[in-house]
Enzyme design. Sequence first.
Site, PDB file in Angstrom:
ATOM      1  N   PRO A 145       0.785  -1.240   0.000  1.00 29.97           N
ATOM      2  CG  PRO A 145       0.143  -0.861   2.218  1.00 29.97           C
ATOM      3  CD  PRO A 145       0.864  -1.848   1.339  1.00 29.97           C
ATOM      4  CD  GLU A 146       4.961  -0.416   0.350  1.00 32.80           C
ATOM      5  OE1 GLU A 146       3.895  -0.815  -0.176  1.00 32.80           O
ATOM      6  OE2 GLU A 146       5.939  -1.151   0.551  1.00 32.80           O
ATOM      7  CG  LEU A 147       3.202   4.227  -5.210  1.00 29.84           C
ATOM      8  CD1 LEU A 147       4.244   3.243  -4.698  1.00 29.84           C
ATOM      9  CD2 LEU A 147       2.946   4.044  -6.692  1.00 29.84           C
TER      10      LEU A 147
END
Length: 283
Positions: A145-147
């Site tokens: 989920p980083e972006l």
Amino acid sequence: MTGAEMRWIAMTYRTITLERLDAVARITLNRPERANAISAEMLDELAAAMDAVEADDAARVVVVRGAGAAFSSGFDLKDQMERRPTGVAEWRPILRKDFDVPMRFWRCPKPTIAAVRGACMAGACELALACDMTIASEDAYFGEPELKFGAGIVVMLLPWIVGPKIAKEIILTGEDRISAQRAREIGMVNRVVRAEDLDAAAMALARRIAVVDPMVVRETKRALNRQIEARGMLEALEAALDIDLGIEGQGSDDKRRFMDVAREHGLKAALAWRDARFEDPGR
């Protein structure tokens, strides 16, 4: 008693546990109150544990799992909230450690198995991908989920495991609810078992491998890894890490806003703010 055995006895850890069960070394991420978030301290302890395992000839296979209901929620965002790193110079050693420790499970001369239940997110997902095999419980779910909150990917292993198109969809959309069954279909997971069978299944697989001559296993793992590394994987991962360093060093507006909300209202509020943006992309 050998020196390696004495080192095992002498070691004490705050964020993990390390035990040897006959020929199997089992590492447990042990911060269940924080969903086993991977802190800087945990990274140091994982590196020390892997040093001990690699030095012990009696340990032939490594199993890594999480305590409680989750494998791990990923790198500990509270570390960043407290340390507030800015610029390339401050981010470089942080990302170097974030990269090097998960990759220990790829580079380890002994086979590594991830036993995943519950959440396996971001850096923890990358650690599981770095393991030679992954067994997941039916309630496990994976994600990158980083972006979604303006961060980059530290260990860009996913394209090498699932292929470029699926990896791009997962990473660019910040997918964070990949079911265990879907993960198996796309190659992230070897097996899916009932939650109550997870530990036994991981240990059974590890013990089956441990019967084989360790020299043969070590050299065959080296040959298998070389099949992928010969295509430029290690160089590509280092290049992706450099790109992530640029992302974090520059700092994105989304990441700054996420951290502002987290510091003012707490991490749960920041996660809610993040997810709300994707419920209504027109906002």
